[in-house]
Design an enzyme around this catalytic site. Structure first.
Site, PDB file in Angstrom:
ATOM      1  N   SER A 140     103.379  -2.601  82.156  1.00  0.00           N
ATOM      2  CA  SER A 140     102.822  -2.446  80.815  1.00  0.00           C
ATOM      3  C   SER A 140     103.328  -1.180  80.149  1.00  0.00           C
ATOM      4  CB  SER A 140     101.295  -2.390  80.920  1.00  0.00           C
ATOM      5  OG  SER A 140     100.710  -2.001  79.695  1.00  0.00           O
ATOM      6  N   GLN A 150     106.221  -5.368  79.385  1.00  0.00           N
ATOM      7  CA  GLN A 150     105.294  -5.767  78.329  1.00  0.00           C
ATOM      8  C   GLN A 150     105.081  -4.597  77.386  1.00  0.00           C
ATOM      9  OE1 GLN A 150     101.965  -4.305  78.354  1.00  0.00           O
ATOM     10  NE2 GLN A 150     101.547  -5.212  76.361  1.00  0.00           N
ATOM     11  N   THR A 208     103.239  -8.433  73.500  1.00  0.00           N
ATOM     12  CA  THR A 208     101.849  -8.877  73.375  1.00  0.00           C
ATOM     13  C   THR A 208     101.480  -8.965  71.900  1.00  0.00           C
ATOM     14  OG1 THR A 208     101.186  -7.984  75.505  1.00  0.00           O
ATOM     15  CG2 THR A 208      99.455  -8.299  73.881  1.00  0.00           C
ATOM     16  N   HIS A 224      94.042 -12.769  76.486  1.00  0.00           N
ATOM     17  CA  HIS A 224      93.937 -11.393  76.997  1.00  0.00           C
ATOM     18  C   HIS A 224      92.755 -11.262  77.963  1.00  0.00           C
ATOM     19  CE1 HIS A 224      96.163  -7.644  75.983  1.00  0.00           C
ATOM     20  NE2 HIS A 224      95.175  -7.075  76.647  1.00  0.00           N
ATOM     21  N   ARG A 270      89.325 -10.412  76.538  1.00  0.00           N
ATOM     22  CA  ARG A 270      89.059  -9.017  76.200  1.00  0.00           C
ATOM     23  C   ARG A 270      89.327  -8.698  74.736  1.00  0.00           C
ATOM     24  NH1 ARG A 270      88.963  -5.770  80.724  1.00  0.00           N
ATOM     25  NH2 ARG A 270      90.237  -4.055  79.928  1.00  0.00           N
ATOM     26  N   GLY A 281      91.597 -16.389  84.014  1.00  0.00           N
ATOM     27  CA  GLY A 281      90.605 -17.134  84.773  1.00  0.00           C
ATOM     28  C   GLY A 281      91.067 -17.738  86.081  1.00  0.00           C
ATOM     29  N   ARG A 310      93.133 -10.061  86.695  1.00  0.00           N
ATOM     30  CA  ARG A 310      92.024  -9.552  87.512  1.00  0.00           C
ATOM     31  C   ARG A 310      92.177  -9.959  88.971  1.00  0.00           C
ATOM     32  NH1 ARG A 310      89.293 -11.085  82.697  1.00  0.00           N
ATOM     33  NH2 ARG A 310      88.147  -9.368  81.702  1.00  0.00           N
TER      34      ARG A 310
END
Length: 382
Positions: free
Chosen positions: A109, A130, A158, A278, A281, A311, A333
């Protein structure tokens, strides 16, 4: 609880919660507003069922695939995520090393805490850079040139974060960079001293992708102000088309959610898109990427590589996305909890378990390779 006690996504999440101060755990764990979209991202996979084929002679399973010109051994990749050395002192070094061990792609990132140059020198597996679109066009050019000089093949812009989402968990704890903690937030750090010892014992926290261009130190600029003051909400398709042309290689838009936008991305020369909200978020109430996948693959899947993230908690989730035409599936995550739990060994354990689930599920589905998965494997419930 120890790493050996972690057998699935939820176990890694619990161990991460045990080891991280509350404000940092909630930064990973939380979403925007009421967190409806964040919950929907995982629930969406429960709306359809796998329909296996039997007696297919599946002695060997080949999980390799090619996405945006990159050959990878797994149909999952480690999505670029910010601030990783806050979660564990190894940060992106652990992420990159684990990705290399499993032969898959990893992202770095703009808000990464290890230099993309260092990671590109150390690791042979594909690296995605990114970045965000800044008001300063010269800064955008400089960051792309830096990525090209590092040997990075895939650029990922992004497009769903032209302003920061309303993450109320962070507001309650005072989480920001630099920290401006509430009393409750300070207490959470005080009761997790091991994190602080590791944080202070290792190299000073920095954002090397940005430090060369922007003063992110001290009180000069928090992450929240970075989003509200540095990024350009006026970004449009003409701006992105110029960047695609300037890059001249694999270029992906992350955060596309509509068929019309997917077509526009293909029209301007993008080679990939990531259907993403995202991780829930940004815009709460947004549709899940999996819910949009079939419609977008039907529209542009023959012109552009379609990926999704958001997810993913099980190998069966990966199979469902691949069956609808996703070229690869991004993890966020899923590996951040494992990183927070145990650094590189944590991510490797999590990836090993996910790979085992995918292989087992492919055998049970009667599929020897990713290309054999298709819509015929799925039935949606109405």
């Amino acid at each position: 609880m120890r790493l050996n006690d972690c057998h699935n996504f939820h176990d890694f999440r619990r161990l991460a919660q045990h080891r991280l101060p509350g404000p940092i755990f909630n930064y990973i764990d939380g979403g925007a507003d009421d967190e409806v979209t964040m919950r929907r991202n995982s629930a969406a996979f429960e709306t359809c069922d796998l329909v296996p084929s039997v007696l297919r002679g599946v002695s060997e399973v080949d999980l390799s695939t090619t996405v945006m010109g990159q050959k990878i051994d797994l149909p999952v990749y480690l999505s670029p995520t910010a601030l990783q050395r806050l979660f564990h002192h190894q940060g992106e070094r652990a992420t990159a090393a684990a990705a290399e061990k499993f032969g898959t792609m990893f992202g770095v990132s703009s808000l990464g805490t290890v230099s993309m140059d260092e990671l590109a020198r150390k690791h042979r597996t594909p690296q995605v850079y990114q970045f965000y679109f800044h008001k300063d066009r010269g800064l955008n050019r400089a960051m792309m040139e830096q990525a090209k000089a590092s040997g990075i093949q895939v650029m990922m812009l992004t497009v769903d974060s032209i302003t920061g989402g309303n993450r109320e968990r962070d507001l309650r704890t005072g989480f920001s960079i630099p920290f401006r903690l509430t009393l409750g937030g300070l207490y959470q750090f005080a009761i997790k001293p091991a994190w602080g010892i590791h944080y202070l014992a290792h190299e000073k926290f920095s954002l090397p992708q940005l430090d060369a261009h922007i003063d992110m130190k001290g009180d000069a600029l928090t992450i929240g102000r970075y989003f509200t003051e540095m990024l350009d909400p006026s970004m449009n398709w003409d701006d992105v088309a110029q960047m695609v042309q300037a890059w001249g290689g694999e270029f992906c838009l992350k955060g596309v959610m509509s068929v019309e936008d997917a077509r526009r991305a293909a029209d301007i020369g993008c080679t990939g898109i990531v259907l993403s909200n995202h991780g829930g978020r940004q815009l709460d109430g947004s549709r899940s990427a999996f819910d949009q996948l079939d419609e977008i693959v039907q529209a542009v899947g023959d012109r552009i590589d379609v990926m999704i993230d958001g997810g993913i908690q099980r190998g069966s989730h990966v199979l469902k996305a691949l069956s609808l035409g996703a070229k690869a599936v991004g993890l966020g995550r899923y590996y951040l909890y494992a990183l927070a739990a145990a650094g590189q060994p944590g991510i490797e354990r999590a990836l090993g378990q996910l790979k085992a689930e995918i292989v087992r599920d492919m055998r049970l589905m009667g599929a020897r390779r990713v290309a054999e998965l298709g819509p015929q494997n799925l039935r949606f419930r109405h």
